[in-house]
Design an enzyme around this catalytic site. Structure first.
Site, mmCIF file in Angstrom:
data_model
loop_
_atom_site.group_PDB
_atom_site.id
_atom_site.type_symbol
_atom_site.label_atom_id
_atom_site.label_comp_id
_atom_site.label_asym_id
_atom_site.label_seq_id
_atom_site.Cartn_x
_atom_site.Cartn_y
_atom_site.Cartn_z
ATOM 1 N N GLN A 61 -3.183 -11.095 7.283
ATOM 2 C CA GLN A 61 -2.049 -11.589 6.485
ATOM 3 C C GLN A 61 -1.594 -12.966 6.970
ATOM 4 O O GLN A 61 -1.421 -13.188 8.168
ATOM 5 C CB GLN A 61 -0.887 -10.575 6.548
ATOM 6 C CG GLN A 61 0.284 -10.896 5.639
ATOM 7 C CD GLN A 61 -0.037 -10.796 4.152
ATOM 8 O OE1 GLN A 61 -0.948 -10.108 3.731
ATOM 9 N NE2 GLN A 61 0.722 -11.511 3.333
ATOM 10 N N LYS B 67 0.375 -3.360 0.137
ATOM 11 C CA LYS B 67 -1.087 -3.274 0.064
ATOM 12 C C LYS B 67 -1.564 -1.908 0.570
ATOM 13 O O LYS B 67 -2.401 -1.266 -0.046
ATOM 14 C CB LYS B 67 -1.718 -4.408 0.889
ATOM 15 C CG LYS B 67 -1.532 -5.776 0.251
ATOM 16 C CD LYS B 67 -1.950 -6.932 1.145
ATOM 17 C CE LYS B 67 -1.592 -8.263 0.489
ATOM 18 N NZ LYS B 67 -1.906 -9.438 1.295
ATOM 19 N N ASP C 278 -10.060 -10.961 0.636
ATOM 20 C CA ASP C 278 -9.058 -11.914 0.143
ATOM 21 C C ASP C 278 -9.722 -13.059 -0.618
ATOM 22 O O ASP C 278 -9.056 -13.800 -1.334
ATOM 23 C CB ASP C 278 -8.296 -12.539 1.328
ATOM 24 C CG ASP C 278 -6.912 -11.964 1.509
ATOM 25 O OD1 ASP C 278 -6.328 -11.484 0.519
ATOM 26 O OD2 ASP C 278 -6.407 -12.006 2.651
#
Ligand code: GUN
Length: 294
Positions: free
Chosen positions: A96, A52, A119
């Site tokens: 995460q 990412k 997200d």
């Protein structure tokens, strides 16, 4: 049979994003800034977060990685979330998953401001997604939609079978493909661990999406000729005799399914590539305040 080249698609989209970032900066704006919080040293999570951050750099975004040891307290993690929520220089951020067992993931997800939740995991974004309102789409479903668009895969009136009902992939992609839009207008069936006669469903699929996290679960005799197969799985299977000691594979047994498929995504090099790019798309939206005005 043709293979959907996720890496090539991701490269093309990243180049488009880089152009848009250049334009934003040329017009006096700041490059979009994504922050990622990584807790502990789970090897898969480290790879995902590294990808990412690298992807951000390739597209001209700013990125910040915040690493904390596995024994970080929930309170400290929530304090980091609070700080990122209130840091005007950060357009969007992710924590995460999975988190260590002593930390309540739901509590952390709910603590992220929806406007910074690139997200798309916060229930506010999920609800907006379900109602077709402006939102940050969750990255993997958004990546699948982009693949369908760019390969001109017809979806209207098609039978889509999704295996897996997670909040991150199975449930949202089912909602997105049944809405009145393109990609969409499909007849969607969600299958899961309690489904009876799974192969009776999968054999009817014009488009099969596998998102269960079970290595090579879908075999050739479970699909019909001409099916489009989207494999969301990313599993590590031990292979002691190899240098790495493992190999990566999807939820689909590629060798038996690919000969029957009209189109299929490989693992690695398929959906995962687009998932990362979707996160950048959301971060650019955040920088432009496209979804939430303030
Ligand atoms: N873990 C697995 N996939 C994801 C993702 O898309 N976002 C975050 N934050 N964690 C994940």
């Amino acid at each position: 049979m043709a293979i959907i080249d996720g890496k090539k698609l991701a490269g093309e989209i990243r180049a488009e994003l880089a152009g848009q970032v250049e334009e934003l900066v040329a017009n006096g704006g700041n490059a979009p800034h994504l922050a990622a919080v990584l807790v502990g040293d789970d090897p898969a999570s480290q790879v995902y977060v590294r990808n990412k951050v690298r992807s951000c750099e390739k597209a001209g975004f700013r990125s910040t990685l915040i690493r904390k040891p596995a024994d970080v307290s929930e309170a400290e993690l929530l304090a980091i979330v609070d700080q990122l929520n209130n840091d005007a220089s950060v357009d969007g951020f992710i924590v995460q998953l999975p988190l260590p067992r002593h930390i309540n993931e739901e509590k952390v997800t709910l603590a992220i401001y929806p406007a910074k939740d690139v997200d798309g995991f916060h229930p506010v974004n999920f609800g907006r997604m379900a109602q077709g309102l402006p939102c940050y789409l969750p990255a993997t479903p958004a990546g699948i939609l982009e693949m369908i668009r760019r390969y001109d895969i017809p979806t209207e009136g098609k039978e889509v079978v999704v295996i897996g009902r997670s909040n991150i992939v199975g449930t949202p992609i089912s909602i997105l493909l049944s809405r009145k839009d393109y990609p969409g207008n499909a007849t969607v069936t969600i299958c899961h661990s309690r489904t009876k006669g799974l192969e009776n469903h999968t054999r009817r699929a014009d488009i099969l999406i596998a998102a269960i996290g079970s290595p090579e679960f879908v075999k050739g005799d479970m699909v019909k000729e001409g099916v489009v197969v989207i494999d969301v799985g990313m599993n590590r299977v031990e292979e002691p005799d190899t240098e790495k000691g493992y190999r990566l594979c999807g939820d689909v047994h590629f060798d038996s399914v690919a000969p029957k498929a009209s189109l299929i995504t490989p693992v690695p090099g398929g959906v995962g590539q687009l998932t990362v790019v979707s996160l950048l798309i959301n971060t650019l939206k955040a920088a432009r305040r496209e979804v939430y005005r303030t």
